[in-house]
Design an enzyme around this catalytic site. Structure first.
Site, mmCIF file in Angstrom:
data_model
loop_
_atom_site.group_PDB
_atom_site.id
_atom_site.type_symbol
_atom_site.label_atom_id
_atom_site.label_comp_id
_atom_site.label_asym_id
_atom_site.label_seq_id
_atom_site.Cartn_x
_atom_site.Cartn_y
_atom_site.Cartn_z
ATOM 1 N N CYS A 180 4.124 9.768 1.598
ATOM 2 C CA CYS A 180 3.325 9.862 0.737
ATOM 3 C C CYS A 180 3.467 11.012 -0.435
ATOM 4 O O CYS A 180 3.991 11.892 0.165
ATOM 5 C CB CYS A 180 2.777 10.812 2.404
ATOM 6 S SG CYS A 180 0.791 11.724 1.872
ATOM 7 N N HIS A 205 9.228 6.623 9.240
ATOM 8 C CA HIS A 205 10.177 6.706 7.867
ATOM 9 C C HIS A 205 10.921 6.944 7.671
ATOM 10 O O HIS A 205 11.530 7.715 9.298
ATOM 11 C CB HIS A 205 8.645 7.609 7.245
ATOM 12 C CG HIS A 205 7.659 7.351 6.305
ATOM 13 N ND1 HIS A 205 7.591 8.014 5.299
ATOM 14 C CD2 HIS A 205 6.848 6.962 7.138
ATOM 15 C CE1 HIS A 205 6.113 7.753 4.864
ATOM 16 N NE2 HIS A 205 5.624 6.436 5.908
ATOM 17 N N ASN A 236 9.720 4.497 3.931
ATOM 18 C CA ASN A 236 9.578 3.973 5.115
ATOM 19 C C ASN A 236 10.726 3.295 5.432
ATOM 20 O O ASN A 236 11.697 2.895 5.514
ATOM 21 C CB ASN A 236 7.940 3.102 4.572
ATOM 22 C CG ASN A 236 6.793 3.462 4.527
ATOM 23 O OD1 ASN A 236 6.239 3.166 5.123
ATOM 24 N ND2 ASN A 236 6.065 3.870 3.478
ATOM 25 N N ARG A 285 0.504 -1.388 0.127
ATOM 26 C CA ARG A 285 0.227 0.416 0.060
ATOM 27 C C ARG A 285 0.761 0.844 0.154
ATOM 28 O O ARG A 285 0.803 2.015 -0.603
ATOM 29 C CB ARG A 285 -0.999 -0.153 1.140
ATOM 30 C CG ARG A 285 -2.080 1.037 1.049
ATOM 31 C CD ARG A 285 -1.764 2.422 1.522
ATOM 32 N NE ARG A 285 -1.409 2.270 2.960
ATOM 33 C CZ ARG A 285 -0.619 3.527 3.736
ATOM 34 N NH1 ARG A 285 -0.636 4.698 3.103
ATOM 35 N NH2 ARG A 285 -0.275 3.328 4.611
ATOM 36 N N ASP A 286 1.601 1.283 1.507
ATOM 37 C CA ASP A 286 2.355 2.958 1.370
ATOM 38 C C ASP A 286 3.506 2.476 0.227
ATOM 39 O O ASP A 286 3.859 3.892 -0.132
ATOM 40 C CB ASP A 286 2.694 2.635 2.226
ATOM 41 C CG ASP A 286 2.736 4.370 2.981
ATOM 42 O OD1 ASP A 286 3.037 5.279 1.947
ATOM 43 O OD2 ASP A 286 3.623 4.353 4.442
ATOM 44 N N HIS A 334 3.814 3.586 12.918
ATOM 45 C CA HIS A 334 4.494 3.708 12.126
ATOM 46 C C HIS A 334 5.126 4.797 11.602
ATOM 47 O O HIS A 334 4.912 6.596 11.011
ATOM 48 C CB HIS A 334 2.943 4.108 10.634
ATOM 49 C CG HIS A 334 3.032 4.145 9.333
ATOM 50 N ND1 HIS A 334 2.794 3.265 8.288
ATOM 51 C CD2 HIS A 334 3.642 5.026 8.372
ATOM 52 C CE1 HIS A 334 3.280 3.473 7.409
ATOM 53 N NE2 HIS A 334 3.779 5.200 6.921
#
Length: 309
Positions: free
Chosen positions: A242, A211, A251, A12-13, A209
């Site tokens: 993002c 980065h 990430n 996803r990310d 979460h």
């Protein structure tokens, strides 16, 4: 021995930040291979309009595929109530809603201010509660830009604490803290985790979460562990960022994170050798796409003994 839960967010990310669209079969192979390596949870995509993120157009198919993998928790991101309805229809077991602590970022990311987001959280919580208990997905709110914003700059910690409480009051099962822009440092992580836990209860904040935009991802993860965090998001090869936060790349690398945890004596249940082999699937599907990670480049040190996976 402490067990740390790793949630892989690369499909996803990671993929939402890449211009090219990865083939569906490659995504399936990635998910299956990571699950076979022992990764317990994978965020397989997001239910956003395909016109905005064509990379996520096949999320429902990926949920259906991943649900067939025994023992795998299937997670998705949802931006709003409509996305939650689609996620539930597809059979997702966990939904995460991004709630930006920077109101400017919230307006750019999901086109809602803070008051509208609290209302959206309440509507999604009601939707989940209306399901039979055995069929309710876990509903988490990710407090995005909690440590700083590329648009607004510093984010007031008092506001983060207040909005975390508001999200729980509106019906979220738990919140997570997201360093969407890579601004966090270990002291800040420890302080904010401690403050939010004190406000909403230690059992309502389990996830970070992070980065690695400025090289502090693993240091921040360790700081979170010291404050009782038990779930860490990460992305294979460090893919991700993002699209609505300029410069917020990277990430934390799943492979490097698992190595650090296992070397320290934490249990992850993940076979590190098998995990590193998954990189070949991404490299084949997205030739030329940069993949990061010190451990995959350097290899495991001589005599490294992993906690039994």
């Amino acid at each position: 021995m402490t067990r740390i839960h790793i949630s892989e967010v690369g499909p996803r990310d990671g993929l939402q930040s890449i211009g090219r669209v990865a083939p569906l079969e490659a995504k399936k192979a990635w998910i299956a291979a990571e699950a076979a390596a022992g990764v317990p949870e994978i965020e397989v995509g997001s239910f956003v309009p395909p016109s905005l993120l064509p990379q996520m157009a096949d999320t429902a198919e990926l949920v259906a595929f991943a649900r067939q993998i025994e023992g795998l928790a299937v997670a998705v991101l949802v931006p709003n109530l409509k996305g939650a309805e689609r996620a539930i229809a597809a059979g997702a077991q966990k939904m995460s809603l991004p709630f930006s602590m920077s109101e400017t970022h919230s307006l750019k990311n999901v086109r809602k201010d803070h008051a509208a987001m609290i209302a959206e959280i309440g509507a999604i919580a009601d939707l989940v509660a209306a399901r039979p208990e055995a069929a309710r997905p876990h509903f988490e709110v990710g407090l995005a830009t909690a440590f700083g914003c590329t648009i607004e700059g510093p984010v007031d910690e008092d506001k983060v604490v207040r909005l975390a409480a508001a999200a729980i009051e509106a019906g979220a099962a738990e919140v997570g803290l997201s360093d969407t822009t890579g601004y966090a440092n270990p002291t800040q992580v420890k302080r904010l985790v401690r403050r939010v836990k004190a406000e909403i209860g230690a059992d309502r904040l389990n996830t970070l979460h992070l980065h690695n935009t400025r090289g502090l991802g693993l240091a921040n993860a360790l700081a979170g562990l010291e404050e009782g965090i038990t779930t860490l998001d990460a992305s294979l090869g460090g893919l991700g960022g993002c699209p609505f936060a300029p410069g917020a790349s990277g990430n934390i690398v799943t492979e490097d994170l698992v190595f650090m945890l296992e070397a320290m004596g934490y249990e992850t249940g993940i076979d590190l050798e098998k995990l590193m082999q998954v990189r070949a699937i991404i490299a084949g599907a997205l030739p030329g796409e940069p993949l990061y990670g010190f451990v995959p480049d350097a290899g495991l040190p001589l005599g490294f003994a992993q906690v039994a996976a």
